[in-house]
Motif scaffolding. Structure first.
Motif, mmCIF file in Angstrom:
data_model
loop_
_atom_site.group_PDB
_atom_site.id
_atom_site.type_symbol
_atom_site.label_atom_id
_atom_site.label_comp_id
_atom_site.label_asym_id
_atom_site.label_seq_id
_atom_site.Cartn_x
_atom_site.Cartn_y
_atom_site.Cartn_z
ATOM 1 N N ASP A 240 0.725 -1.002 0.052
ATOM 2 C CA ASP A 240 -0.049 -0.006 0.057
ATOM 3 C C ASP A 240 0.861 1.281 0.079
ATOM 4 O O ASP A 240 0.466 2.322 -0.444
ATOM 5 N N ARG A 241 1.937 1.199 0.610
ATOM 6 C CA ARG A 241 2.680 2.292 0.565
ATOM 7 C C ARG A 241 3.468 2.812 -0.745
ATOM 8 O O ARG A 241 3.856 4.068 -0.947
ATOM 9 N N GLY B 184 -7.591 -14.551 -8.075
ATOM 10 C CA GLY B 184 -7.220 -12.997 -7.877
ATOM 11 C C GLY B 184 -8.176 -12.049 -8.871
ATOM 12 O O GLY B 184 -8.426 -11.360 -8.399
ATOM 13 N N LEU B 185 -8.185 -12.527 -10.053
ATOM 14 C CA LEU B 185 -9.039 -11.807 -11.061
ATOM 15 C C LEU B 185 -10.255 -11.882 -10.496
ATOM 16 O O LEU B 185 -10.927 -10.751 -10.465
ATOM 17 N N PHE B 186 -10.791 -12.847 -9.938
ATOM 18 C CA PHE B 186 -12.135 -12.831 -9.564
ATOM 19 C C PHE B 186 -12.414 -11.804 -8.231
ATOM 20 O O PHE B 186 -13.483 -10.947 -8.282
ATOM 21 N N ALA B 187 -11.357 -11.774 -7.504
ATOM 22 C CA ALA B 187 -11.501 -10.766 -6.372
ATOM 23 C C ALA B 187 -11.312 -9.378 -7.108
ATOM 24 O O ALA B 187 -11.830 -8.287 -6.339
ATOM 25 N N THR B 188 -10.466 -9.188 -7.987
ATOM 26 C CA THR B 188 -10.187 -7.675 -8.580
ATOM 27 C C THR B 188 -11.515 -7.295 -9.169
ATOM 28 O O THR B 188 -11.744 -6.122 -9.221
ATOM 29 N N GLY B 189 -11.908 -8.314 -9.903
ATOM 30 C CA GLY B 189 -13.279 -7.612 -10.734
ATOM 31 C C GLY B 189 -14.275 -7.177 -9.891
ATOM 32 O O GLY B 189 -14.892 -5.934 -10.068
ATOM 33 N N LYS B 190 -14.564 -7.595 -8.523
ATOM 34 C CA LYS B 190 -15.470 -7.164 -7.545
ATOM 35 C C LYS B 190 -15.191 -5.896 -7.085
ATOM 36 O O LYS B 190 -15.900 -5.241 -6.818
ATOM 37 N N ILE B 191 -13.936 -5.757 -6.663
ATOM 38 C CA ILE B 191 -13.560 -4.607 -5.890
ATOM 39 C C ILE B 191 -13.436 -3.508 -6.879
ATOM 40 O O ILE B 191 -13.862 -2.396 -6.558
ATOM 41 N N ASP C 94 -7.408 -4.885 -3.673
ATOM 42 C CA ASP C 94 -7.566 -3.388 -3.213
ATOM 43 C C ASP C 94 -6.615 -2.512 -3.786
ATOM 44 O O ASP C 94 -7.044 -1.089 -4.083
ATOM 45 N N LEU C 95 -5.536 -2.614 -3.889
ATOM 46 C CA LEU C 95 -4.446 -1.938 -4.345
ATOM 47 C C LEU C 95 -4.632 -1.696 -6.018
ATOM 48 O O LEU C 95 -4.288 -0.423 -6.398
ATOM 49 N N VAL C 96 -4.916 -2.557 -6.608
ATOM 50 C CA VAL C 96 -5.382 -2.437 -8.096
ATOM 51 C C VAL C 96 -6.472 -1.460 -8.110
ATOM 52 O O VAL C 96 -6.417 -0.299 -9.019
ATOM 53 N N ALA C 97 -7.566 -1.615 -7.435
ATOM 54 C CA ALA C 97 -8.617 -0.719 -7.255
ATOM 55 C C ALA C 97 -8.139 0.972 -7.008
ATOM 56 O O ALA C 97 -8.691 1.711 -7.606
ATOM 57 N N LYS C 98 -7.291 1.049 -5.887
ATOM 58 C CA LYS C 98 -7.048 2.412 -5.565
ATOM 59 C C LYS C 98 -6.189 3.220 -6.743
ATOM 60 O O LYS C 98 -6.410 4.212 -6.814
#
Length: 471
Positions: free
Chosen positions: A55-56, A120-127, A84-88
């Protein structure tokens, strides 16, 4: 005009999966992009791994990507990734986003798994959805799968369309023809919805610019005359050729002065009274240079031309046409025609520089010739009552009776369906054609253009989504 889409490449990993394999795949991906000739910016200098996992690093990554003026973002999930970092990062950038991961290998003999990129892609799509970030998904595949190159290039072209539309300024030369209510547009809505601006100039301004070009740009005018002589059969007086070249130079100068990527001109009838010409050949010359100019002050037509040209990456030039009359014998045949604004390089033979057939006076300036056939895409951006859509479909060139102006006979899958769509709206009798299939690109681009929806006359959204999935 050259198109260039710069890609920000931000590989991501998660600690609980193989760091070694994530680093390996990140290197292979960057190597592949270099082989493809992609203009990209990576994050190799952000941390010792060149990956997004801490995150840093988010602030530094966003700063670099903004500083490097990237047009789109690519997040390879080199293992599971950090959603979450991809989404940020994506949320901070407001650019088209593509997520993908290399196909996972079989588990090791002891049952351990190295990457879990798919999960991981499943998670990123959701966020990304939680952050309300529009995104594209490239289905998992190997790096050497032809689908990888095709799908990434489609995303890049779609991002180019988004880039060209955002902040687009169109030179409006004079008012619309008084009788052409069909080309009325809502200038405020175009600005509010799509960030498209219009810069109007009057015909006296154009005439004044022509005189400036004659005084100060004589060499440029002579170069245009040489181009006309080399690419067209001339059936008008030398003075008409000279005035046409001056008009072309004046229009280009005005476009450059006001930062316009396209123009829409009132090609009749006030222009003839002020300048003594039809602008078709001048339009053709500018279209040949990748500077779209459309007829009858059709602002929506100019927007269409810019989108189609960007979608095709100048692999073939677009042409602005009228839907005119059905083919005399082919039930799905139709004539596309206009008085002559099409690029000469698209013609079967040297086109003829003459006068238009549809007017009761002999002002010169039109172009006559038949377009090369083949597979084409036909597109129209249009809207009314606050709603906008992009009509799209396929066509192929066919044989048909000789015509005046620039023309081509085409065949579509179902002319009755197409005819009803145009009449029932929100479309008009104008469209933009281009050789090749730009529908997958435009289909993806629409994802990133709020307020615009797709409308197909020979396919549908699900079929296009399946194509993008590689099915």
């Amino acid at each position: 005009m050259e198109y260039n889409c710069r890609l920000g490449v931000i590989g991501t990993r998660r600690d609980i999966f193989s760091k070694q394999d994530a680093l390996k795949y990140n290197g292979l991906i960057l190597e592949k992009l270099n082989e493809m000739g992609i203009d990209f910016v990576d994050i190799q200098d952000i941390n010792e791994e060149g990956l997004l996992f801490d995150d840093r690093d988010v602030g530094s990554i966003v700063q670099k990507i903004k500083r490097e003026n990237v047009d789109a973002l690519f997040f390879p999930h080199c293992n599971f990734g950090t959603e979450d970092l991809v989404a940020k990062v994506a949320h901070a950038m407001h650019k088209p986003v593509l997520i993908w991961g290399p196909k996972d290998e079989a588990p090791l003999e002891n049952g351990a798994r190295l990457r879990d990129s798919q999960c991981g892609l499943f998670a990123t799509g959701k966020i990304l959805r939680r952050f309300q970030v529009p995104f594209s998904y490239m289905n998992m595949c190997e790096l050497d799968d032809p689908y990888f190159e095709w799908r990434l290039q489609n995303f890049m072209k779609a991002s180019q369309v988004v880039k060209e539309l955002d902040g687009l300024t169109i030179l409006q030369i004079s008012t619309r023809p008084a009788g052409f209510w069909t080309v009325m547009v809502n200038e405020g809505e175009l600005l509010e919805k799509f960030n498209v601006r219009i810069h109007p100039v009057s015909l006296p301004e154009v005439k004044q610019e022509m005189e400036i070009q004659k005084r100060e740009r004589e060499d440029e005018i002579e170069n245009v005359i040489e181009t006309i002589q080399e690419t067209m059969e001339i059936d008008v007086a030398k003075e008409a050729v000279y005035e046409t070249a001056a008009l072309k130079c004046a229009m280009k100068a005005l476009m450059e002065r006001y930062g316009c990527k396209a123009a829409a001109i009132q090609c009749w009838n006030a222009l003839q009274d002020n300048v003594g010409l039809f602008p078709c050949v001048a339009n053709s010359l500018l279209n040949e240079e990748g500077l779209p100019v459309v007829c009858e002050t059709d602002i929506h037509g100019a927007i269409t031309s810019v989108m189609v040209q960007a979608a095709n990456s100048l692999e073939s030039l677009p042409f602005f046409a009228d839907w005119t009359v059905p083919h005399p014998t082919n039930p799905n045949g139709e004539l596309l025609q206009h008085c002559g604004p099409w690029p000469a390089s698209l013609m079967k033979e040297k086109p003829r520089f003459g006068s238009p057939f549809a007017f009761n006076h002999s002002h010169p300036g039109s172009l006559h010739g038949e377009l090369v056939g083949g597979e084409m895409s036909i597109v129209r951006f249009d809207g009314d009552n606050g709603e906008y859509s992009l009509l799209m479909g396929h066509a192929k060139g066919i044989e048909g009776p000789r015509n005046q102006g620039t023309y081509v006979w085409i065949e579509v899958e179902n002319l009755k369906k197409l005819e009803a769509k145009i009449v029932e709206g929100p479309y008009i009798h104008h469209c933009v054609g281009v050789h090749g299939d730009v529908l997958p690109v435009l289909h993806e681009a629409i994802k990133y253009i709020p307020g615009l929806k797709s409308d197909y006359y020979d396919t549908n959204d699900e079929a296009m989504d399946a194509l993008l999935r590689g099915e």
